[in-house]
Design a protein around this motif. Sequence first.
Motif, PDB file in Angstrom:
ATOM      1  N   SER A 101       8.868  -7.802  -6.044  1.00  0.00           N
ATOM      2  CA  SER A 101       8.975  -7.434  -4.633  1.00  0.00           C
ATOM      3  C   SER A 101       7.893  -6.415  -4.317  1.00  0.00           C
ATOM      4  O   SER A 101       7.227  -5.875  -5.213  1.00  0.00           O
ATOM      5  N   SER A 102       7.737  -6.122  -3.011  1.00  0.00           N
ATOM      6  CA  SER A 102       6.795  -5.085  -2.602  1.00  0.00           C
ATOM      7  C   SER A 102       7.174  -3.749  -3.230  1.00  0.00           C
ATOM      8  O   SER A 102       6.306  -3.003  -3.709  1.00  0.00           O
ATOM      9  N   ALA A 103       8.466  -3.437  -3.230  1.00  0.00           N
ATOM     10  CA  ALA A 103       8.921  -2.183  -3.836  1.00  0.00           C
ATOM     11  C   ALA A 103       8.609  -2.163  -5.331  1.00  0.00           C
ATOM     12  O   ALA A 103       8.223  -1.124  -5.883  1.00  0.00           O
ATOM     13  N   GLY A 104       8.753  -3.318  -5.982  1.00  0.00           N
ATOM     14  CA  GLY A 104       8.435  -3.400  -7.402  1.00  0.00           C
ATOM     15  C   GLY A 104       6.961  -3.171  -7.674  1.00  0.00           C
ATOM     16  O   GLY A 104       6.582  -2.524  -8.671  1.00  0.00           O
ATOM     17  N   LEU A 105       6.097  -3.682  -6.806  1.00  0.00           N
ATOM     18  CA  LEU A 105       4.660  -3.459  -6.951  1.00  0.00           C
ATOM     19  C   LEU A 105       4.317  -1.982  -6.788  1.00  0.00           C
ATOM     20  O   LEU A 105       3.500  -1.431  -7.544  1.00  0.00           O
ATOM     21  N   VAL A 106       4.932  -1.333  -5.807  1.00  0.00           N
ATOM     22  CA  VAL A 106       4.681   0.090  -5.599  1.00  0.00           C
ATOM     23  C   VAL A 106       5.123   0.887  -6.817  1.00  0.00           C
ATOM     24  O   VAL A 106       4.406   1.776  -7.301  1.00  0.00           O
ATOM     25  N   GLU A 107       6.296   0.570  -7.344  1.00  0.00           N
ATOM     26  CA  GLU A 107       6.809   1.269  -8.528  1.00  0.00           C
ATOM     27  C   GLU A 107       5.865   1.081  -9.714  1.00  0.00           C
ATOM     28  O   GLU A 107       5.608   2.018 -10.485  1.00  0.00           O
ATOM     29  N   LEU A 108       5.327  -0.116  -9.866  1.00  0.00           N
ATOM     30  CA  LEU A 108       4.424  -0.425 -10.972  1.00  0.00           C
ATOM     31  C   LEU A 108       3.135   0.383 -10.897  1.00  0.00           C
ATOM     32  O   LEU A 108       2.614   0.844 -11.923  1.00  0.00           O
ATOM     33  N   LEU A 109       2.601   0.570  -9.691  1.00  0.00           N
ATOM     34  CA  LEU A 109       1.252   1.120  -9.536  1.00  0.00           C
ATOM     35  C   LEU A 109       1.202   2.576  -9.081  1.00  0.00           C
ATOM     36  O   LEU A 109       0.125   3.184  -9.124  1.00  0.00           O
ATOM     37  N   ARG A 110       2.318   3.135  -8.666  1.00  0.00           N
ATOM     38  CA  ARG A 110       2.287   4.429  -7.981  1.00  0.00           C
ATOM     39  C   ARG A 110       1.641   5.545  -8.802  1.00  0.00           C
ATOM     40  O   ARG A 110       1.028   6.463  -8.244  1.00  0.00           O
ATOM     41  N   ASP A 111       1.751   5.489 -10.127  1.00  0.00           N
ATOM     42  CA  ASP A 111       1.247   6.591 -10.960  1.00  0.00           C
ATOM     43  C   ASP A 111      -0.200   6.409 -11.393  1.00  0.00           C
ATOM     44  O   ASP A 111      -0.715   7.245 -12.141  1.00  0.00           O
ATOM     45  N   GLU A 112      -0.856   5.340 -10.938  1.00  0.00           N
ATOM     46  CA  GLU A 112      -2.218   5.103 -11.434  1.00  0.00           C
ATOM     47  C   GLU A 112      -3.249   4.788 -10.363  1.00  0.00           C
ATOM     48  O   GLU A 112      -4.419   4.577 -10.682  1.00  0.00           O
ATOM     49  N   VAL A 113      -2.858   4.768  -9.092  1.00  0.00           N
ATOM     50  CA  VAL A 113      -3.809   4.318  -8.069  1.00  0.00           C
ATOM     51  C   VAL A 113      -4.336   5.440  -7.175  1.00  0.00           C
ATOM     52  O   VAL A 113      -5.106   5.169  -6.260  1.00  0.00           O
ATOM     53  N   ALA A 114      -3.977   6.681  -7.439  1.00  0.00           N
ATOM     54  CA  ALA A 114      -4.482   7.781  -6.619  1.00  0.00           C
ATOM     55  C   ALA A 114      -6.012   7.791  -6.659  1.00  0.00           C
ATOM     56  O   ALA A 114      -6.629   7.788  -7.742  1.00  0.00           O
ATOM     57  N   GLY A 115      -6.641   7.774  -5.486  1.00  0.00           N
ATOM     58  CA  GLY A 115      -8.089   7.792  -5.403  1.00  0.00           C
ATOM     59  C   GLY A 115      -8.768   6.458  -5.647  1.00  0.00           C
ATOM     60  O   GLY A 115      -9.992   6.358  -5.556  1.00  0.00           O
ATOM     61  N   GLU A 116      -7.981   5.410  -5.930  1.00  0.00           N
ATOM     62  CA  GLU A 116      -8.549   4.085  -6.212  1.00  0.00           C
ATOM     63  C   GLU A 116      -8.497   3.195  -4.970  1.00  0.00           C
ATOM     64  O   GLU A 116      -7.606   3.326  -4.130  1.00  0.00           O
ATOM     65  N   ARG A 117      -9.453   2.271  -4.885  1.00  0.00           N
ATOM     66  CA  ARG A 117      -9.412   1.281  -3.818  1.00  0.00           C
ATOM     67  C   ARG A 117      -8.513   0.124  -4.246  1.00  0.00           C
ATOM     68  O   ARG A 117      -8.689  -0.445  -5.330  1.00  0.00           O
ATOM     69  N   VAL A 118      -7.561  -0.209  -3.418  1.00  0.00           N
ATOM     70  CA  VAL A 118      -6.618  -1.293  -3.709  1.00  0.00           C
ATOM     71  C   VAL A 118      -6.688  -2.305  -2.566  1.00  0.00           C
ATOM     72  O   VAL A 118      -6.460  -1.957  -1.408  1.00  0.00           O
TER      73      VAL A 118
END
Length: 247
Positions: A101-118
């Motif tokens: 789900s969208s929430a699952g994607l956010v949970e997966l990536l939240r700790d590694e995407v700061a400052g990254e282009r997604v």
Amino acid sequence: MTQQVRVAVFRPDDDRLASAVELLESLGATPVPDPMLAVEPTGNLPGGAAYVVLTSKTGAELLSTAGWSPGGTTLVCIGPATADAARAAGWSVDRVPDEYSSAGLVELLRDEVAGERVAVARSDHGSDVLLDGLREAGADVSETVLYRLTLPEGAGGSTVSAAGGELEGVCFTSSLTVENFLTAATERGIRDEAVVGLNDAVVGAIGEPTRATAESHGIDVDAVPDRATFEALACLVVERAAPTYHD
């Protein structure tokens, strides 16, 4: 004599509908196919980013047909069907969340995407949960609309079946399938009757957002599978709708 278990399914009229019909038949149900989504490609492609997020099998297939490649980006797919389509295109899939789900994607990536282009590549009916969640995690997020989802001409035969009490189960696979079902029923002047018919049947929703949409329109949802796949949804709906099922 075994009672008939008629189950409406609303997937797009391609291999997804064919496989859904085959699955329901294998479960002993009588499928009532009524595609509620038509895919209209936009021709858009995601630009350069550290992460590319694909939220559907359709999106992966459209990108493959267009000759797009993830290159050196981290490719993230929302679930196994999307990941399988990406691998069939010859791409390596780097990440798939535990919750599809969208929430699952956010949970997966939240700790590694700061400052990254997604780059999020999806339909025009994507949830804001994904974009907002990634932005709150500090990502520089762009959205590419790969395709639009529309109500196919002539759709809605299942609304007549529902209004007539001729369905034992339905499988809603997105909020848009719920909304398009109701639009089709409204066009026929039978919205209230169709909702009553649904509430006499076993209504399945593929996940919590779809459940919330259905319930906001007065539709009682009886079944939400633990895993957001059509197979899990269909199995649960048929189990609940079958005459041998006991709560």
